[in-house]
Design a protein around this motif. Structure first.
Motif, short mmCIF file in Angstrom:
data_model
loop_
_atom_site.label_atom_id
_atom_site.label_comp_id
_atom_site.label_asym_id
_atom_site.label_seq_id
_atom_site.Cartn_x
_atom_site.Cartn_y
_atom_site.Cartn_z
N UNK A 9 -0.94 -1.05 15.01
CA UNK A 9 -1.90 -0.21 14.00
C UNK A 9 -0.80 0.71 12.97
N UNK A 10 0.39 0.13 12.81
CA UNK A 10 1.32 0.38 11.48
C UNK A 10 0.79 -1.05 10.83
N UNK A 11 0.30 -1.94 10.87
CA UNK A 11 0.33 -2.99 10.33
C UNK A 11 -1.12 -2.95 9.09
N UNK A 12 -1.95 -2.23 10.40
CA UNK A 12 -3.00 -2.27 9.80
C UNK A 12 -3.41 -1.08 8.79
N UNK A 13 -2.20 -0.30 8.73
CA UNK A 13 -2.52 0.99 7.93
C UNK A 13 -1.85 0.58 6.30
N UNK A 14 -0.57 -0.37 6.49
CA UNK A 14 -0.14 -0.88 5.41
C UNK A 14 -0.50 -2.34 4.75
N UNK A 15 -1.42 -2.77 5.36
CA UNK A 15 -2.58 -4.18 4.28
C UNK A 15 -3.32 -2.77 4.11
N UNK A 16 -3.82 -1.50 4.20
CA UNK A 16 -4.94 -0.95 3.44
C UNK A 16 -4.23 0.04 2.27
N UNK A 17 -3.10 0.15 2.40
CA UNK A 17 -2.14 1.00 1.42
C UNK A 17 -2.10 -0.29 0.13
N UNK A 18 -1.10 -1.50 0.30
CA UNK A 18 -0.95 -2.39 -0.79
C UNK A 18 -1.89 -3.35 -1.36
N UNK A 19 -2.63 -3.20 -0.58
CA UNK A 19 -4.06 -4.42 -0.51
C UNK A 19 -4.83 -4.21 -1.98
N UNK A 20 -4.87 -2.72 -2.67
CA UNK A 20 -5.84 -2.60 -3.98
C UNK A 20 -4.53 -2.96 -4.98
N UNK A 21 -3.11 -2.51 -4.89
CA UNK A 21 -2.61 -2.34 -5.95
C UNK A 21 -2.08 -4.01 -6.29
N UNK A 22 -1.84 -4.49 -5.02
CA UNK A 22 -2.05 -6.23 -5.52
C UNK A 22 -2.99 -7.18 -6.18
N UNK A 23 -4.13 -6.16 -5.99
CA UNK A 23 -4.94 -6.82 -6.31
C UNK A 23 -5.42 -6.78 -8.12
#
Length: 398
Positions: free
Chosen positions: A68-82
């Protein structure tokens, strides 16, 4: 191995259909820009997936929390990296095309990768290999649908289908984890320690992805889209040949993590993989050397110039496989920073060699760039392994 075989066939078919439909120029633009996005995608989740992999492989009770921590971090980090991807690639393609690539590679596809990590951590290696195979199958369907569209359809139209395939893969991957592993209730706590260790994994994973994807971006910038397309075709065909060795290395990762407690088991496992890689690499070199003349018949006349390059790519398969085993051995011992430094040096070497050799020698310069970089990284990785402490000492460092 079965699912890797399915994935290998799908990727080989995609190369054939994609090269014929897109042509060398669009194929080069696609590979170069997707290469940059894929390298940034390795940072999505800030290493939460690899952290979950490491901890859950040793203690299954920790899986739910770290998933669950992994999923949350994916959601948080995808936008800035895009956004970073768009800034790095502005001018190569139109903004709608770049947005479609970012959504496909940086937002959607990391869920497939992390779901595969989750299944591997729970020793569901078959299912773990099935997810990338499913993604390859859906992307093959996307390029086949695009080939049936009117000739006026451009690269942006294909990228929309490419995104649809990635989104479906991500959804099915998340459903697979939920149905097969049934992670229990847990709070997604993101501690400072997890962020630090996870970021180390993210950097190490991103460098691994970078050395297999950024080379196309370097070729696109140092040469032109036609050279990038011809190089990408030769590289991807060689990469398909290397996929059985990738399957072997990834299936060994849980044992490499656990082998820190058994030095004898560790040495036997690594030695067996090296012997298999060398034997298979020699066979692949012979097949690529003799079969390269079939390239124009498979991909079209745009790729005739890629024949000499493909004939040398068997050396890439050998260097790539030995480097992967060395770097994953470092990762299994907990030496993420050392692995990152080896691959970061390889990326710097690729950038320098591409700037020197591609303007002077064209496609052949690009081929020798990747062969030289893989050979240098393999040598350095094994020097680091040889002159580093035994696994039992390394586990205390982690």
């Amino acid at each position: 191995m079965f699912w890797q075989g399915i994935r290998m066939l799908c990727l080989a078919a995609w190369i054939i259909v994609g090269a014929r439909v897109l042509g060398a120029d669009n194929y080069g633009l696609f590979s170069g820009t997707v290469g940059t996005a894929s390298a940034l995608a390795g940072l999505v989740g800030l290493g939460g997936g690899m952290l979950m992999y490491q901890y859950a492989a040793a203690d299954r009770s920790r899986f739910a929390r770290y998933w669950k921590q992994c999923l949350l971090l994916c959601v948080i980090s995808a936008g800035p990296l895009s956004l970073v991807f768009y800034l790095l690639s502005a001018g190569l393609l139109s903004w709608p095309a770049l947005c479609l690539i970012a959504l496909s590679e940086i937002v959607a596809f990391p869920f497939v990768t992390n779901a595969a990590f989750a299944l591997s951590a729970n020793d569901r290696m078959g299912w773990s290999a099935a997810l990338p195979a499913l993604n390859a199958l859906l992307r093959l369907a996307a390029i086949c649908i695009f080939s049936a569209l009117p000739a006026s359809a451009d690269l942006t139209a294909y990228l929309a289908l490419h995104l649809a395939a990635s989104a479906c893969s991500a959804l099915l991957a998340l459903l697979a984890v939920r149905c097969l592993l049934r992670p229990g209730p847990a709070k997604a706590r993101i501690s400072r320690s997890d962020l630090m260790h996870g970021s180390g994994h993210a950097v190490a994973w991103s460098s691994s992805v970078g050395v297999t994807t950024l080379d196309k971006s370097f070729v696109l910038h140092a040469g032109d889209s036609a050279i990038a397309g011809q190089y990408s075709a030769a590289y991807r065909i060689a990469a398909v040949f290397a996929m059985p060795l990738d399957a072997m290395i990834m299936s060994a990762m849980p044992r490499l993590f656990r082998a820190q407690r058994d030095n004898t088991q560790h040495r036997r496992l690594v030695a067996s993989m090296i012997l298999a890689a060398l034997g298979y690499g020699i066979a692949a070199s012979a097949v690529l050397g003799y079969g390269a003349h079939m390239l124009p018949h498979l991909l079209g006349s745009d790729f005739t110039a890629a024949i000499p390059g493909l004939q040398w790519m068997g050396l890439f398969v050998v260097g790539y496989s030995v480097r992967q085993i060395g770097c994953h051995t470092l990762l299994g011992r907990g030496w993420k920073l050392r692995k990152f430094l080896v691959e970061a040096l390889g990326l710097l070497l690729m950038a320098a060699l591409s700037a020197l050799w591609i303007p002077a020698y064209g496609l052949q310069g690009a081929v020798w760039m990747i062969i030289t970089a893989e050979a240098v990284m393999a040598c350095i990785a094994w020097l680091v392994v040889s002159f580093s402490p035994a696994p039992a000492i390394a586990s205390a460092q982690h």
